[in-house]
Structure formats: C-alpha cells, structure tokens
Design an enzyme around this catalytic site. Structure first.
Site, short mmCIF file in Angstrom:
data_model
loop_
_atom_site.label_atom_id
_atom_site.label_comp_id
_atom_site.label_asym_id
_atom_site.label_seq_id
_atom_site.Cartn_x
_atom_site.Cartn_y
_atom_site.Cartn_z
N CYS A 136 -1.14 9.40 3.46
CA CYS A 136 -1.17 8.85 2.10
C CYS A 136 -2.36 9.39 1.32
O CYS A 136 -2.37 9.36 0.10
CB CYS A 136 -1.22 7.33 2.14
SG CYS A 136 -2.60 6.68 3.07
N GLU B 104 0.88 -1.18 0.00
CA GLU B 104 0.00 0.00 0.00
C GLU B 104 0.90 1.22 0.00
O GLU B 104 1.61 1.47 0.97
CB GLU B 104 -0.91 -0.02 1.24
CG GLU B 104 -1.86 -1.19 1.27
CD GLU B 104 -2.70 -1.32 0.01
OE1 GLU B 104 -3.03 -0.29 -0.60
OE2 GLU B 104 -3.02 -2.46 -0.38
P1 NAP Z 1 9.11 3.84 3.85
O1 NAP Z 1 10.32 4.68 3.84
O2 NAP Z 1 8.78 3.13 2.59
O3 NAP Z 1 9.31 2.83 5.05
C1 NAP Z 1 8.35 1.85 5.41
C2 NAP Z 1 9.07 0.61 5.88
O4 NAP Z 1 9.62 -0.05 4.74
C3 NAP Z 1 10.23 0.86 6.82
O5 NAP Z 1 10.21 -0.10 7.85
C4 NAP Z 1 11.45 0.67 5.95
O6 NAP Z 1 12.49 0.04 6.62
C5 NAP Z 1 10.98 -0.33 4.93
N1 NAP Z 1 11.66 -0.19 3.64
C6 NAP Z 1 11.54 0.84 2.76
N2 NAP Z 1 12.27 0.58 1.67
C7 NAP Z 1 12.84 -0.64 1.85
C8 NAP Z 1 13.70 -1.46 1.06
N3 NAP Z 1 14.13 -1.08 -0.15
N4 NAP Z 1 14.08 -2.67 1.56
C9 NAP Z 1 13.68 -3.04 2.79
N5 NAP Z 1 12.88 -2.31 3.58
C10 NAP Z 1 12.47 -1.13 3.12
O7 NAP Z 1 7.78 4.65 4.24
P2 NAP Z 1 7.58 5.70 5.44
O8 NAP Z 1 8.42 6.87 5.14
O9 NAP Z 1 7.71 5.03 6.72
O10 NAP Z 1 6.04 6.12 5.28
C11 NAP Z 1 5.58 7.15 4.46
C12 NAP Z 1 4.98 6.59 3.17
O11 NAP Z 1 3.98 5.65 3.47
C13 NAP Z 1 4.28 7.67 2.31
O12 NAP Z 1 4.66 7.51 0.97
C14 NAP Z 1 2.80 7.37 2.49
O13 NAP Z 1 1.98 7.74 1.41
C15 NAP Z 1 2.84 5.86 2.65
N6 NAP Z 1 1.63 5.37 3.33
C16 NAP Z 1 0.71 4.67 2.60
C17 NAP Z 1 -0.44 4.23 3.20
C18 NAP Z 1 -1.46 3.47 2.40
O14 NAP Z 1 -2.37 2.90 3.00
N7 NAP Z 1 -1.40 3.43 1.09
C19 NAP Z 1 -0.68 4.50 4.56
C20 NAP Z 1 0.28 5.20 5.29
C21 NAP Z 1 1.44 5.63 4.65
P3 NAP Z 1 13.66 0.85 7.36
O15 NAP Z 1 13.02 1.96 8.03
O16 NAP Z 1 14.34 -0.20 8.13
O17 NAP Z 1 14.55 1.45 6.43
#
Ligand code: NAP
Length: 483
Positions: free
Chosen positions: A282, A245
C-alpha cells in the site's frame, strides 16, 4: 444441502493447492457471534496484565509453529522465504510491542481521567467498543491479517475479535487461528474471545458487517472493498465505526536542488520499491515527480532500465493480477506507446508474473486523466515531469488523500519550497518522508499509518503502532453527585 468449498492458489506454480476449505454459513456465524457477545463482558474484566500475558503467549506459540506457517504462507502467496521471515518477525515484534505498551504507565494514565468539582466527582474511563470484525488484506497474510495490527489492537482494547479469513490465504489464517484459540484456552480466556470464519464471497462479509453483534470493523484492502465496508457500517439500524485502510498513489517529489547531491543508487532504490514482491504494497510509490533540469532524461532512463530489468516475481493471486492488468489497460487507452513502456511478454514465466511498466508524461496530465489519481497495485511507476516549482505545487494540490508523501531535497535547503511542500503534504498525507521512499512502515508509537480519505476512512487514527488501540475503545464518564 452441501456447503460451498474452495481452494487457495499457488501463483508461483500456477495451480490450486490441494487443501479444500468449507465455507461457514450464516447460521454458523450467528451461533458463534452469540459467544462473542458473551465474551465481551468477561474480557472487559480482564486486567492489562492478563492481556499482556495473552499476547506474549501467542508470540511463543507462533514461534514454535514458524516452519509450518512458513510452508503454507509460501504455498498460498508465492512470496519468498525472506519475505516470510521479515513479515513473521514484524508480526512478532508488533505483538510484543503492544504487550509492553498496555502495561506501561503512559497507557495506563490515558485509560482514566478524573475531575472533582464542589459537588461532583467525574471519572472518565476507556472501555472496549465491543466485538470487532477484522477483514485483512491479501498482501500481508500475517502482519495485516488474522494476528495482524487490527487484531492485536482490538484484543488489547479487551474486545472479542471476529476474523473473516482472506480466501487467498485461508490455510495460513486457519493455522494462526488454531494457535490463538489454543492459547486462549490454556489461559482460560472466555470462549468467543476469538472467532475465525471462512467464506469466499462478498455476501458473507456483508452479512457479518451488518450483524447486530459487531460494534466496529477494521478493514485493510482495496479502495473498492474499503468503500463497501464503510457503506455496510453506515447502512445498519445502529451504524458503527469502520476503519478502512485503503491504498494511495504515495507521491514522491524530486526537487532540482537534489540533483546535485543525488546518490547513484537512487534509480535502483526506486526500482526496488516499485518491483519488490511485485509492487504489492500500500506504500508503493505510484507517482514520481521529476524536474526538467540538466540530467533529467538520464535519470528517467536509468529508473526505467532498473525497473524493466528487476527480477520478475509473481502476484499474490489471479484476482490481483487481473486488476493490475485492467489498470495498465486503462493507461494504454490514454497514453501513447512512447509514454508507456511495458515489459515484453514473458516466455518462460508462469501466467501470474506481471509485466512491469513505467509511464513518463507531463505533470499537466494530472488535470485531465483521473486514471493517474488511482492506485496501480503492482509493479508500475508513473513519472510526471515538471517545468517549475509553481506548477509542481499547483498539481500536487489536486491529489487526493495519501498514506505518504516524499520529498527529495538538498541537505542544506534554504528555499521556501520546502515549507510550502511540507504544508501541502501535511494536508494531504499521514506521513511525510524526507529523502526516502515510503515502503517499510516502522511499527512504533510515532508512526502515523493512515491519511485523509480515500487513503483511509478516518484520518484521525493510525492503523499501525500501539496508538491504533484507540480505534477500538470509547469513553464512559462515571459521575457521582454529592448530595
Ligand atoms: P481486497 O480485494 O479489497 O480484499 C480485502 C478483503 O476485503 C477480502 O477479504 C475481500 O473478501 C473483502 N472484500 C473486498 N471487497 C468486498 C466487498 N465489496 N464486500 C465484502 N467483502 C469485500 O484487497 P486485497 O486485494 O486483498 O489487498 C490489496 C489492497 O489492500 C491494495 O489496494 C493495498 O493498497 C491495500 N492495502 C492497504 C493497506 C493499508 O494499511 N492502507 C495495507 C495493506 C494493503 P473476499 O476475498 O472474500 O472477496
């Protein structure tokens, strides 16, 4: 060899929090995952009533630890008490909703389907998919994290869950995990039903996602992260479903007919959706389409003024702040100073308070500027001005998959434009909103949260509401041939 450690960050106070977290190793994870695998068969034998009681008991324990949770949540995110209260309540309500749903007739009916032919009896049953890896987002430390929607959905489907704590709210995640583990023990659920792992690097997430024990992944986060997990899920000896998501630009269209009925509070409401909690949702509206009709300049100015004067709030963590600044830098490369207005440097605020911004340009920019099609996660709005509705339709069709699409229209609207926008919206988004903004996702059976790629990896499913359980179940037919 000593283990890696890390600390969480308080963006409001601009310092690392004192608690030091030690990373789990791959060896630790291997041992714990053996327990998850064993727990799967035992969990499958639990009744829906057992799972109902588990979810209700988790809620009770969460309520009893509310103050401790609030303290650490605020320390690790910079979010306000009000925001904690509303997210906490949402977490409680959604857990109770799932608890009731799985003992309802409508759910129980869907779990089994039977057909009899002359010589065969066929019974199709829903079963759990297996141990589910949960990767939550930083912007919902409760509702999309350790005990968030994905975790409850996977548990409700009687699957063990393996949560990798988000490094920026590890303390909150750890406290929630202790609550869950205590309740599981008290109710004599099998060891391994819930596993909590701490590690702050991507390699560990990749290791878990490609581990043979994991049978599905619930990911909530950025587009880049979601893509990475989709790839991990497919590049395995046994590919598994990954429900990523991600984000989207959530277009909002104002139609000419709406100008006559416009509520004076609309600029304020738009600014709130863009700037509240620093726009870290999001469902934050990213693109606002305004027709060039009498009064449009006043509306644009009012929205800009409301955004720029909105109270500054910090971003969740340094990484998110860096990504936000990078996105604004990319816009600066393409648009002029007269198009892109950025709030002045803060004199008194800490580093992690972003500068709010608004870009106003012609709708035709969508054609050449790919940067406009990307989510800007933070307090920024792009306004696109359009001449006529035909141009609007043409440009809307160039947008990628979206979580939401909003249309502001007159209450009595005879124009065929509504039909065609609704059709465009149905192809493009998971939720179409009339005369409203997309922030504030209701948790109920009729909520569709998830749209065509790249907003989600699989638009057939919702990530919010009890129907999200379907992502973590599969069907098996038991066929009895009568000889
Ligand atoms: P993020 O940077 O993608 O991180 C989310 C999790 O994914 C973290 O635990 C991170 O691990 C892990 N991760 C990210 N890239 C990775 C990779 N290449 N390999 C392994 N693990 C990886 O997201 P965020 O900054 O926490 O959250 C903000 C984003 O979430 C926004 O874009 C928002 O739109 C989206 N969001 C979407 C929804 C929905 O329902 N669609 C709801 C809420 C938020 P590490 O931290 O260990 O690096």
């Amino acid at each position: 060899m000593s283990r890696r450690t890390f600390q969480t960050f308080n963006p409001k106070k601009n310092h690392f929090n004192s608690e030091v977290y030690t990373c789990h190793s791959e060896k630790d994870a291997n041992l714990l995952l053996i327990k998850s695998e064993k727990a799967f068969s035992l969990l499958q034998k639990k009744s829906n009533d057992d799972i109902h009681c588990l979810l209700v008991a988790i809620v009770d324990k969460l309520e009893s630890k509310k103050i401790a949770l609030r303290n650490i949540y605020i320390e690790e995110t910079g979010l306000s008490i009000d925001r904690f209260d509303s997210e906490f309540q949402r977490t409680i309500n959604q857990t109770l909703l799932f608890a009731e749903y799985i003992i309802s007739d409508s759910y129980i009916l869907k779990q089994e389907c039977k057909n009899e032919t002359q010589n065969k009896l066929l019974i199709k049953k829903k079963v759990g998919i297996g141990p589910v890896l949960i990767i939550g987002a930083s912007n919902f430390p409760l509702a999309y994290s350790t005990i968030g929607g994905d975790s409850i959905a996977a548990l409700a489907g009687k699957n063990p869950i393996i949560v990798k704590a988000h490094p920026y709210h590890t303390g909150t995640s750890l406290l929630v995990s202790k609550i869950i583990i205590q309740v599981l023990d008290e109710l004599k659920f099998p060891e391994g039903s819930f596993t909590h792992l701490i590690n702050d690097n991507y390699e560990f997430g990749q290791f878990l996602a490609t581990h043979k024990t994991i049978k599905a992944i619930g990911f909530t986060g950025s587009f880049q992260g979601g893509q990475a997990f989709m790839k991990y899920g497919i590049d395995r000896a046994q590919p598994i479903p990954v429900f990523s998501e991600m984000g989207s630009v959530n277009p909002v269209v104002i139609l000419e007919s709406f100008f006559k009925e416009m509520n004076h509070d609309l600029p304020k409401q738009i600014a709130y959706a863009i700037c509240n909690d620093s726009g870290q949702f999001c469902t934050k509206p990213g693109l606002l389409f305004i027709p060039k009709v009498k009064g449009f300049k006043t509306l644009v100015t009012q929205i800009k003024d409301e955004i720029l004067s909105f109270e500054n709030q910090p971003m969740l963590h340094p990484e998110i702040q860096r990504n936000f600044e990078k996105k604004i830098e990319n816009l600066k490369q393409v648009f002029t100073n007269s198009e892109l207005t950025i709030e002045k440097h803060h004199k008194t605020k800490q580093s992690y308070y972003p500068r709010k911004s608004m870009l106003t340009t012609e709708i035709t920019a969508l054609k050449n500027q790919s940067v406009l099609h990307e989510e800007v996660f933070g307090p920024h709005l792009t306004v696109l001005l359009y001449e006529d509705e035909q141009e609007l339709e043409t440009q809307l069709k160039t947008l990628k998959g979206q979580l939401t699409f909003s249309i502001y229209t007159a209450s009595v609207q005879n124009e065929t434009i509504i039909d065609s926008l609704t059709e465009i919206g149905s192809k493009m988004a998971g939720r179409i909103i009339f005369n409203g903004l997309p922030t504030g996702v209701e948790v109920c059976c009729s909520m569709q949260h998830g749209g065509p790629y790249p907003s989600s990896s699989d638009s057939r499913f919702t990530a919010v509401g009890p129907h999200s359980i379907e992502r973590f179940q599969r069907s098996v037919t038991f066929q009895n041939n009568r000889i």
